[in-house]
Design a protein around this motif. Structure first.
Motif, PDB file in Angstrom:
ATOM      1  N   LEU A  16       7.984   5.098   4.339  1.00  0.00           N
ATOM      2  CA  LEU A  16       7.370   5.551   3.013  1.00  0.00           C
ATOM      3  C   LEU A  16       8.817   6.202   2.654  1.00  0.00           C
ATOM      4  CD1 LEU A  16       5.084   6.719   0.904  1.00  0.00           C
ATOM      5  CD2 LEU A  16       5.111   8.847   2.822  1.00  0.00           C
ATOM      6  N   GLY A  17       8.929   6.203   4.151  1.00  0.00           N
ATOM      7  CA  GLY A  17      10.920   7.384   3.820  1.00  0.00           C
ATOM      8  C   GLY A  17      11.924   6.372   3.168  1.00  0.00           C
ATOM      9  N   ALA A  18      12.073   5.466   3.745  1.00  0.00           N
ATOM     10  CA  ALA A  18      12.621   4.094   3.361  1.00  0.00           C
ATOM     11  C   ALA A  18      12.084   4.462   2.006  1.00  0.00           C
ATOM     12  CB  ALA A  18      12.533   2.517   3.420  1.00  0.00           C
ATOM     13  N   LEU A  19      11.601   3.784   1.065  1.00  0.00           N
ATOM     14  CA  LEU A  19      10.621   3.281   0.299  1.00  0.00           C
ATOM     15  C   LEU A  19      11.137   5.184  -1.308  1.00  0.00           C
ATOM     16  CD1 LEU A  19       7.511   1.926  -0.454  1.00  0.00           C
ATOM     17  CD2 LEU A  19       9.501   1.639  -0.243  1.00  0.00           C
ATOM     18  N   GLU A  20      11.252   5.589  -0.289  1.00  0.00           N
ATOM     19  CA  GLU A  20      11.851   7.252  -0.899  1.00  0.00           C
ATOM     20  C   GLU A  20      12.616   6.907  -1.132  1.00  0.00           C
ATOM     21  OE1 GLU A  20      10.648  11.265   0.145  1.00  0.00           O
ATOM     22  OE2 GLU A  20       8.420  10.336  -0.078  1.00  0.00           O
ATOM     23  N   ARG A  21      13.730   6.822   0.049  1.00  0.00           N
ATOM     24  CA  ARG A  21      14.961   6.333  -1.202  1.00  0.00           C
ATOM     25  C   ARG A  21      15.669   5.386  -1.488  1.00  0.00           C
ATOM     26  NH1 ARG A  21      19.209   9.663   2.124  1.00  0.00           N
ATOM     27  NH2 ARG A  21      21.189   7.832   1.056  1.00  0.00           N
ATOM     28  N   THR A  77       9.955  13.304   9.500  1.00  0.00           N
ATOM     29  CA  THR A  77       8.849  13.174   9.641  1.00  0.00           C
ATOM     30  C   THR A  77       8.594  11.922  10.360  1.00  0.00           C
ATOM     31  OG1 THR A  77       8.727  14.501   7.896  1.00  0.00           O
ATOM     32  CG2 THR A  77       6.214  13.640   8.992  1.00  0.00           C
ATOM     33  N   ALA A  78       9.107  11.222   9.415  1.00  0.00           N
ATOM     34  CA  ALA A  78       9.006   9.307  10.300  1.00  0.00           C
ATOM     35  C   ALA A  78       9.446   9.699  11.986  1.00  0.00           C
ATOM     36  CB  ALA A  78       9.282   8.574   9.647  1.00  0.00           C
ATOM     37  N   THR A  79      10.685  10.449  11.844  1.00  0.00           N
ATOM     38  CA  THR A  79      11.537  10.474  13.484  1.00  0.00           C
ATOM     39  C   THR A  79      10.930  10.691  14.214  1.00  0.00           C
ATOM     40  OG1 THR A  79      13.758   9.774  12.223  1.00  0.00           O
ATOM     41  CG2 THR A  79      13.435  11.137  14.182  1.00  0.00           C
ATOM     42  N   PHE A  80      10.385  12.299  13.915  1.00  0.00           N
ATOM     43  CA  PHE A  80       9.800  13.754  15.088  1.00  0.00           C
ATOM     44  C   PHE A  80       8.030  12.143  15.285  1.00  0.00           C
ATOM     45  CE2 PHE A  80      12.554  16.442  14.071  1.00  0.00           C
ATOM     46  CZ  PHE A  80      12.390  17.496  14.904  1.00  0.00           C
ATOM     47  N   LEU A  81       7.214  12.044  14.642  1.00  0.00           N
ATOM     48  CA  LEU A  81       6.314  11.080  14.444  1.00  0.00           C
ATOM     49  C   LEU A  81       5.920  10.086  15.822  1.00  0.00           C
ATOM     50  CD1 LEU A  81       4.153  10.556  11.087  1.00  0.00           C
ATOM     51  CD2 LEU A  81       3.726  11.744  13.188  1.00  0.00           C
ATOM     52  N   HIS A  82       7.480   9.481  14.796  1.00  0.00           N
ATOM     53  CA  HIS A  82       7.320   8.108  15.651  1.00  0.00           C
ATOM     54  C   HIS A  82       8.450   8.530  17.152  1.00  0.00           C
ATOM     55  CE1 HIS A  82       7.467   3.628  16.567  1.00  0.00           C
ATOM     56  NE2 HIS A  82       8.869   3.822  16.592  1.00  0.00           N
ATOM     57  N   TRP A 118       3.498   3.865   8.642  1.00  0.00           N
ATOM     58  CA  TRP A 118       3.745   4.180   7.363  1.00  0.00           C
ATOM     59  C   TRP A 118       4.701   5.376   7.084  1.00  0.00           C
ATOM     60  CZ3 TRP A 118       0.067   3.612   4.162  1.00  0.00           C
ATOM     61  CH2 TRP A 118      -0.394   4.658   3.082  1.00  0.00           C
ATOM     62  N   TYR A 119       5.043   6.352   7.106  1.00  0.00           N
ATOM     63  CA  TYR A 119       5.958   7.391   7.168  1.00  0.00           C
ATOM     64  C   TYR A 119       7.692   6.492   6.939  1.00  0.00           C
ATOM     65  CZ  TYR A 119       2.981  11.380   6.689  1.00  0.00           C
ATOM     66  OH  TYR A 119       1.750  12.100   6.220  1.00  0.00           O
ATOM     67  N   LEU A 120       7.641   5.862   8.581  1.00  0.00           N
ATOM     68  CA  LEU A 120       8.660   5.038   8.281  1.00  0.00           C
ATOM     69  C   LEU A 120       9.033   4.083   6.570  1.00  0.00           C
ATOM     70  CD1 LEU A 120       9.538   3.773  12.213  1.00  0.00           C
ATOM     71  CD2 LEU A 120      10.486   5.400  11.091  1.00  0.00           C
ATOM     72  N   ILE A 143       0.891  -1.149  -0.380  1.00  0.00           N
ATOM     73  CA  ILE A 143       0.112   0.095   0.027  1.00  0.00           C
ATOM     74  C   ILE A 143       0.366   1.120   0.170  1.00  0.00           C
ATOM     75  CG2 ILE A 143      -1.339   1.672   1.170  1.00  0.00           C
ATOM     76  CD1 ILE A 143      -2.728  -1.405   2.273  1.00  0.00           C
ATOM     77  N   VAL A 144       1.805   1.183   1.081  1.00  0.00           N
ATOM     78  CA  VAL A 144       3.025   2.684   0.995  1.00  0.00           C
ATOM     79  C   VAL A 144       3.510   2.532  -0.109  1.00  0.00           C
ATOM     80  CG1 VAL A 144       4.686   3.659   2.408  1.00  0.00           C
ATOM     81  CG2 VAL A 144       3.557   1.957   3.568  1.00  0.00           C
ATOM     82  N   TRP A 145       3.804   1.800  -1.157  1.00  0.00           N
ATOM     83  CA  TRP A 145       4.573   1.665  -1.944  1.00  0.00           C
ATOM     84  C   TRP A 145       3.893   2.040  -3.029  1.00  0.00           C
ATOM     85  CZ3 TRP A 145       6.677  -2.880  -5.190  1.00  0.00           C
ATOM     86  CH2 TRP A 145       6.789  -2.690  -6.193  1.00  0.00           C
ATOM     87  N   THR A 146       2.445   1.742  -3.405  1.00  0.00           N
ATOM     88  CA  THR A 146       1.181   2.255  -4.200  1.00  0.00           C
ATOM     89  C   THR A 146       1.343   3.461  -3.845  1.00  0.00           C
ATOM     90  OG1 THR A 146      -0.245   0.309  -4.058  1.00  0.00           O
ATOM     91  CG2 THR A 146      -1.259   1.786  -4.851  1.00  0.00           C
ATOM     92  N   TRP A 147       1.482   3.722  -2.639  1.00  0.00           N
ATOM     93  CA  TRP A 147       1.048   5.654  -2.275  1.00  0.00           C
ATOM     94  C   TRP A 147       2.050   6.368  -3.191  1.00  0.00           C
ATOM     95  CZ3 TRP A 147      -1.669   9.654  -1.074  1.00  0.00           C
ATOM     96  CH2 TRP A 147      -1.193  10.455  -0.655  1.00  0.00           C
ATOM     97  N   TRP A 148       3.479   5.999  -2.836  1.00  0.00           N
ATOM     98  CA  TRP A 148       4.415   6.728  -3.051  1.00  0.00           C
ATOM     99  C   TRP A 148       4.114   6.914  -4.573  1.00  0.00           C
ATOM    100  CZ3 TRP A 148       9.383   4.180  -5.090  1.00  0.00           C
ATOM    101  CH2 TRP A 148       9.887   5.403  -4.529  1.00  0.00           C
ATOM    102  N   ILE A 149       4.212   5.926  -5.294  1.00  0.00           N
ATOM    103  CA  ILE A 149       3.821   6.555  -6.783  1.00  0.00           C
ATOM    104  C   ILE A 149       3.267   6.635  -7.481  1.00  0.00           C
ATOM    105  CG2 ILE A 149       6.226   4.103  -7.611  1.00  0.00           C
ATOM    106  CD1 ILE A 149       3.963   2.655  -8.090  1.00  0.00           C
ATOM    107  N   ALA A 150       1.975   6.867  -6.929  1.00  0.00           N
ATOM    108  CA  ALA A 150       0.563   6.569  -7.819  1.00  0.00           C
ATOM    109  C   ALA A 150      -0.012   8.291  -7.015  1.00  0.00           C
ATOM    110  CB  ALA A 150      -0.260   5.945  -7.532  1.00  0.00           C
ATOM    111  N   GLY A 151       0.414   8.578  -6.019  1.00  0.00           N
ATOM    112  CA  GLY A 151      -0.355   9.989  -4.888  1.00  0.00           C
ATOM    113  C   GLY A 151      -1.416   9.903  -4.376  1.00  0.00           C
ATOM    114  N   THR A 152      -1.686   8.513  -5.279  1.00  0.00           N
ATOM    115  CA  THR A 152      -3.236   8.739  -4.051  1.00  0.00           C
ATOM    116  C   THR A 152      -3.245   6.456  -4.336  1.00  0.00           C
ATOM    117  OG1 THR A 152      -6.097   8.161  -4.895  1.00  0.00           O
ATOM    118  CG2 THR A 152      -4.523   7.454  -6.255  1.00  0.00           C
TER     119      THR A 152
END
Lengths: 504, 146, 503, 130
Positions: C407-412, C334-339, C403-405, A186-195
């Motif tokens: 997400l942060g990992a995916l962004e990297r 953000t994830a850090t502060f949230l956590h 979720w944010y953690l 889900i996070v992956w989807t959110w990240w690439i699709a933004g929705t």
């Protein structure tokens, strides 16, 4: 139409009613009659609301509901769409049936903690409604996990060591798969699709490609652990320790259906049929599902305990839906939706029959059920009807789903799958029909085994004291049994109903 | 210690100058080296010497622990109170300029009071630390153990 | 008038209340002072946070000496968020504390206990608000010194509290001294103690070996204080044997403040543009964070003392926080502060629940939890919700952090890290599962007459539990504050000196 | 070679500080006696005080009081800081010693290995109580 009831309100009601029910049941703890009447009333009201929503939808009125921002940009939202409506309708209608059945079953067995049982049931139903009408993936995930948690006490109901072990496996497999695979997906989807909104045609088109798409798809399919795709299926047999109404509810209505419903939603609204077939992201999942299907059928064949056999049959039948989605063809998806409906009706009947047999005779194993059919003709009759539907013999509900699935397979050039289905149908005949056949045609257990006292004619039947199960148990089974056949006649209508959201 | 006449006499001679010197360091702090910390420690050293020579019971009589503990808190409150006074008179926290009409005089008064607070707290804290430890001694030392 | 001085009053009111408590004889009065001042701090911190979020950085010059000469209290989104966290946990623990401490500490010692508690609280608030690096050390030691004694006060129940406090004292002092060494080196190089000013001069100086050594000392010093993985040995014992209320308070605040302080140095003073700074994030924080998640969670599974179990889980959660830092992107921060915030809420809630059990049964081993699900339904319900949140079930704050953690990992593009984090949270499932099964499925021992904890303990517990749920369902407040905090550190290393940059 | 020699000599204060620091730290880690540990901790802290004080010294500098005669001032700030740090150090030592006394009262020893043995037996008792 009812004054003042807007579709939005009705949508809200579908979620609130079961919650309210849980509350009322909790308050009426000391008064079993009030408690159970309340359960029934709430169930009926819920089903009515869903039917009302369906009629409105057919009249062209959709509904949308946004509650709070769970995460920025990701509200908890609900909306009405055909597949969710069908799922909600099946689930809420079967909730009435299963409530009636539970009242009979629980009372005749005189189980403790009945209030907790009904509360958890209502909460599970609320979660199911949340899943059915979820407007985005995060909402679905929220209710998906709620469903896991609210059914945990149900599986645990007996509080024996076996129940603890089963419940432990149940909750750890479901939570593990959902957190380990579903959440990253889900996070992956959110990240690439933004929705994460469910959008006809999918939200991933052009955002992801090649093996990554295949991995994401696999994450979703394994992540929806409730769909019991091998190798994450073993929670299902483990959950068999639960009382029969729970098994019926879990396996036919709420939990596993929530799993395959999620798979359908992912296939249709996240990936989109067109995108799936273009990228071939789902191709290898076809094989996973096919293997799962065949293995589960073989295992089912070897199980002597009726509920265990039905559990493995469920795994096999759920793989049909996964397979249908993985085929990435419109017809496959339609087949998946129909399978969801047909299997729900069929499997709930089979489980209720298993429960009825247990209530009446105390027998769990198929080998001990010889001749019982003649003593319990209605139970075994309903079992036969449902079995026919599961196998897919026309005119029964299962026939349509198999039909569409096969067309789907042909559409996407997976002719091998047609062979797989034929094999699995043969296998399902082999594991379901003997139960009925033994029941009707073999002599009663004890007629031959028991040394007959000389000079005395004692009826083994009266000795065994086996009669038809209580009315509360048999009637629901008969109703759903008949319905599972009758669904054959609305199959095409359902297909028509869902086709518009599947894309061109 | 009764027999150690030399020690007792020496202590008698030493303690008053120590205490006086502490006061000098305390009040001369804003002109030369010194201030509350140093003065407090010196003052406490005088009292501790008294306790060492005349015994634990005696120091408890002269400066009871419960009083010293009160003084700890009071010294700190003086310090913080000066800060709040600055606040109340329209300045920032610990702003001495506003304490009196003349900023220069205000500075003097402010630093005087703050150092006084520090001195009281430090002296009483050191004393309390000494008293707490000495209480744990099970017996007075015999003469030949010195 | 009040509003303008709020940044300093926030710290000073608890600090002034501390000696006041020491003067009081009656425990009840002392507790009244504690509750009043913590509540004041909570209200003040919320006001400050909203002020900062709407008007930007607040700077308060103590004694009206302008920085960089005078001591400055500088509040940006990052530290005002941490202020809210500390004062929220502090207030709840203070309300809870009166009843709980009554059982564990003699009435004569209670006013002093209150003094120490307030000193510790004020010290943490001071560390968070100050903009002066040496002042930070002083406040850090104020809170640490009082913490050692607070932990040692658990000795009336179990003498092991003394050794735990002693170890904590050694480790904490070494940590603080390391910080002072590092600060001395940086000061020798820059000639300033104001953090914003220091940052500017470091940018001018660029890389230098003195700076590197100073940086290493500072990071290791804070690493000891925040129980970074191999330096965490002091934490489990300290949390286990401290009085229940102290455990809850420390778990929610002590490591969080240390994390904040190290973030302040990593991002504001040394900016990640410095080559070695970025390197530390990835080569040190990431592996250590991951190791903490798995090793500490693994150890937690085998604990039979629930407080110790939760302490190890805290070490693991610090691991998550460090992994979030190591992403070195805005989502990770953000994830850090949230956590930081979310973990404070849930872990304090869990430890308060355990405190309720200790209050009624006098023990916190897993065997005393048997059957408590029926005997202390409210306490155990709060415990279960806290546990679910630790696992990361949606509709709890734990999910938002996770979720944010991820997400942060995916962004990297760090896939394995994302999986490792979610897998690590499943270990929490095992150890919480054990407790929940004991509480709900095992019969309580014969003749067990345990009843529900008193209302004054349940109320703060449930405030935390409900905020755990409410902020999990609607995370707008926490996420936007955490994002503002991350922005403040990430894009605005020299607040007030550069233009505000934001996404 | 001469350069290096001068370098070493010119930074003698740093070498002294490092030596003290290392010795203090080693004592904290290696000694089992709690009092000795505190002594080590004190040495460790004092080394830092020395660091600050020595870097505050400016050759030929005077106190920063404006008289108009001198141009070179020593920085008073490190000394002031260290005054605070000394206070912190004293407080730490006091608490450490107080803890040592209490440990001696309840354990009957201040040797770390003996305390650990007692702790371990206590843990085993806890485990047996389960």
């Amino acid at each position: 139409m009812i004054e003042g009831l807007t579709p939005e309100l009705a949508l809200g009601l579908t979620l609130l009613l079961p919650g309210l029910g849980a509350l009322v049941i909790g308050v009426a703890d000391r008064f079993p009659n009030i408690r159970e009447t309340a359960s029934l009333l709430i169930a009926t009201a819920l089903c009515g609301t869903v039917v009302w929503l369906l009629m409105n939808y057919l009249a062209g009125a959709t509904a949308q509901l946004r509650v709070v921002q769970m995460l920025p940009g990701l509200p908890i939202s609900f909306f009405v769409e055909p597949i969710g409506l069908i799922f909600a309708l099946v689930a809420s209608a079967l909730w009435i049936v299963i409530t009636v059945y539970s009242i009979g079953y629980m009372r005749s067995k005189n189980y403790p903690h009945q209030t907790r049982f009904y509360i958890c049931f209502a909460l599970a139903m609320a979660s199911t409604m949340g899943i059915a009408f979820a407007g985005n993936m995060i909402t679905l995930f929220l209710f998906y996990e709620m469903l896991t948690l609210s059914t945990y006490p149900l599986v645990l109901h007996h509080e024996t060591d076996a129940a603890k072990r089963g419940a432990r496996i149940y909750i750890s497999v479901l939570l593990t798969t959902s957190i380990l695979f579903f959440l990253p997906a889900i996070v992956w989807t959110w990240w690439i699709a933004g929705t994460l909104d469910f959008t006809p045609g999918g939200i991933l088109t052009g955002k992801i490609e090649g093996p990554q798409a295949a991995i994401l798809f696999a994450l979703y399919l394994f992540g929806a652990g409730k769909a019991a795709l091998m190798p994450f299926h073993f929670w299902l047999p483990a959950a068999m320790v639960a009382p029969t109404p729970v098994s019926a509810f879990l396996h036919a209505v709420a939990v596993v259906k929530a799993g395959v419903f999620t798979v359908l939603k992912v296939g249709i609204y996240i990936f989109g049929v067109g995108f799936l077939s273009e990228t071939h992201a789902s191709e290898w999942m076809i094989w996973v599902a096919a293997v799962s299907l065949i293995i589960a059928s073989f295992v089912a064949l070897r199980k002597d305990e009726l509920k265990a056999r039905l559990a493995y049959s469920t795994i096999a039948q759920l793989a049909y839906v996964t397979l249908g989605v993985s085929l990435a063809s419109v017809m496959g998806m339609v087949g998946g939706v129909l399978q969801l409906v047909a299997h729900a009706l069929g499997k709930i009947t089979l489980f209720m029959c298993a429960g009825a047999i247990y209530v009446a005779s105390g027998k769990r194993n198929i080998s001990e059920m010889r001749g019982l059919g003649r003593l319990m003709p209605f139970t075994f009759g309903a079992f036969l009807l449902a079995a026919l539907s599961i196998i897919g013999i026309p005119p029964s509900g299962g026939a349509w789903s198999k039909w569409f699935l096969m067309i789907g397979a042909a559409d996407s050039g997976q002719q091998v799958m047609i062979g797989v289905w034929m094999l699995s149908s043969v296998l399902s005949v082999a594991y379901l029909i003997p139960v009925v056949a033994r029941g009707f045609f073999l002599p009663l257990q004890g007629e031959k085994d028991r040394p007959q006292p000389q000079g005395q004619e004692v009826s083994t039947i009266s000795q065994l004291r086996v009669r038809e199960a209580p009315l509360w148990c048999v009637v629901p089974a008969c109703i759903t049994g008949v319905l599972s056949v009758l669904i054959y006649f609305v199959g095409p209508a359902i297909a028509e109903f869902v086709l518009p959201v599947l894309g061109p | 210690m009764r027999h150690h006449i030399i020690l007792r006499i020496a202590a008698q001679l030493l303690i008053p100058p120590i205490l006086l010197f502490a006061l000098y360091v305390q009040f001369h702090g804003d002109f030369g080296p010194g201030g509350g910390f140093q003065a407090g420690v010196i003052f406490a050293a005088g009292l501790v010497l008294y306790g060492l020579v005349y015994g634990v019971a005696e120091i408890h009589r002269v400066a009871p622990t419960h009083v010293a503990m009160k003084m700890m808190a009071i010294g700190l409150l003086i310090y913080i109170g000066v800060g709040f006074a600055g606040l109340g008179l329209g300045g920032k926290y610990l702003d001495y300029n506003v304490l009196l009409h003349d900023p220069m005089a205000g500075q003097h008064l402010g630093i005087f009071l703050v150092e006084l607070g520090v001195g009281i707290t430090v002296a009483s804290t050191m004393l309390v630390i000494y008293q707490c430890f000495s209480e744990h001694q099970s017996r007075d030392l015999a003469d030949d153990e010195w | 008038m009040m509003l303008a001085h709020l940044p300093v009053l926030e710290v000073l009111v608890p600090l002034a209340a501390a000696p006041l408590c020491a003067l009081l004889r009656r425990p009840l009065l002392a507790w009244g002072v504690v509750m009043a001042s913590t509540t004041f701090a909570l209200g003040g911190s919320l006001v400050l946070l909203f002020q900062v979020l709407s008007n930007g950085v607040i700077s308060y010059h103590i004694g009206d000496w302008a920085p960089p000469w005078g001591i400055e209290f500088r509040l940006d989104a990052a530290n005002s968020f941490v202020l809210v966290l500390v004062s929220l946990v502090g207030t709840m623990c203070a309300i809870y504390g009166r009843k709980s401490v009554e059982r564990e500490i003699s009435p004569e010692a209670q006013p002093l206990f209150c003094t120490l508690l307030l000193l510790c609280f004020a010290g943490m608030l001071g560390v968070t608000s100050t903009g002066d690096a040496f002042n930070l050390f002083v406040f850090l030691e104020i809170s640490s010194l009082s913490t050692y004694v607070l932990v040692a006060m658990g000795a009336s129940r179990d003498k092991r509290a003394l050794t735990a406090a002693f170890t904590y004292l050694l480790v904490g002092t070494i940590g603080a001294t390391f910080y002072v060494i590092g600060l001395g080196l940086v000061y020798a190089l820059t000639g300033t103690l104001n953090m914003a000013d220091m940052a500017l001069r470091i940018t001018d100086i660029g890389d230098s070996s003195t700076l590197r050594v100073g940086f290493a000392f500072i990071i290791i010093g804070f690493g000891l204080k925040l129980a970074i993985f191999p330096l965490h040995q002091w934490l489990p014992n300290a949390y286990t044997y401290a009085p229940s209320m102290v455990s809850a308070f420390l778990a929610g605040t002590a490591t969080k403040v240390a994390v904040y302080a190290s973030l302040r140095f990593l991002y504001t003073v040394f900016s990640p543009n410095l080559h070695f700074d970025a390197q530390v994030l990835q080569t040190l924080f990431l592996p250590l964070g991951l190791a903490a998640i798995f090793v500490a969670s693994g150890v937690a599974i085998f604990q039979s003392n629930i407080k110790r179990l939760l302490a190890y889980s805290s070490v693991a959660q610090v691991g998550y926080i460090l992994v979030g830092v190591s992403f070195a992107n805005i989502t990770g921060l953000t994830a850090t502060f949230l956590h930081l915030f979310n973990h404070a809420i849930m872990k304090s809630g869990l430890l308060l629940a355990v405190g309720c059990v200790v209050y009624r049964t006098g023990s916190c081993s897993i065997s005393t939890f048997r059957g408590l699900g029926h005997r202390m339904p409210w306490t155990m319900a709060a415990f279960v919700i806290g546990g679910l949140s630790m696992i990361g079930i949606p509709a709890t704050v734990g999910f938002i952090s996770k979720w944010y953690l991820v997400l942060g990992a995916l962004e990297r593009g760090w896939w394995p890290v994302a999986f490792a984090m979610v897998a690590g949270s499943l270990l929490a499932l095992i150890y919480f599962g054990r407790i929940v099964e004991a509480a709900y499925l095992q019969p309580s021992p014969e003749g067990n007459k345990v009843t529900e904890a008193p209302l004054s303990m349940l109320a703060p517990l449930w405030v935390l539990t409900i905020s755990c749920l409410a902020l999990g369902i609607n995370s707008e407040f926490t996420v936007s504050s955490a994002r503002a905090a991350a922005n403040a550190l990430f894009f605005d290393p020299h607040p007030g000196l550069s233009m505000q940059v934001g996404p | 070679m001469v350069m290096e020699y001068n370098f070493i000599l010119a930074h003698y204060n740093y070498w002294a500080v490092m030596l003290l620091m290392a010795v203090g730290f080693y004592v904290v880690v290696s000694r089992g006696n709690l009092i000795k540990k505190i002594v080590g901790l004190n040495m460790f802290q004092v080394s830092v005080f020395m660091l600050y004080i020595s870097i505050g010294k400016v050759t030929d500098g005077t106190a920063p009081i404006l008289t108009g005669k001198t141009e070179v001032f020593s920085n008073p700030l490190p000394h002031v800081l260290i005054l605070t740090a000394i206070v912190v150090g004293v407080a730490t030592t006091a608490i450490g010693l107080a803890l040592a006394v209490r440990i001696h009262e309840s354990y009957g020893t201040i040797e770390e290995d003996e305390i650990l043995v007692i702790d371990r037996t206590l843990e085993q008792q806890d485990a047996r109580a389960q």
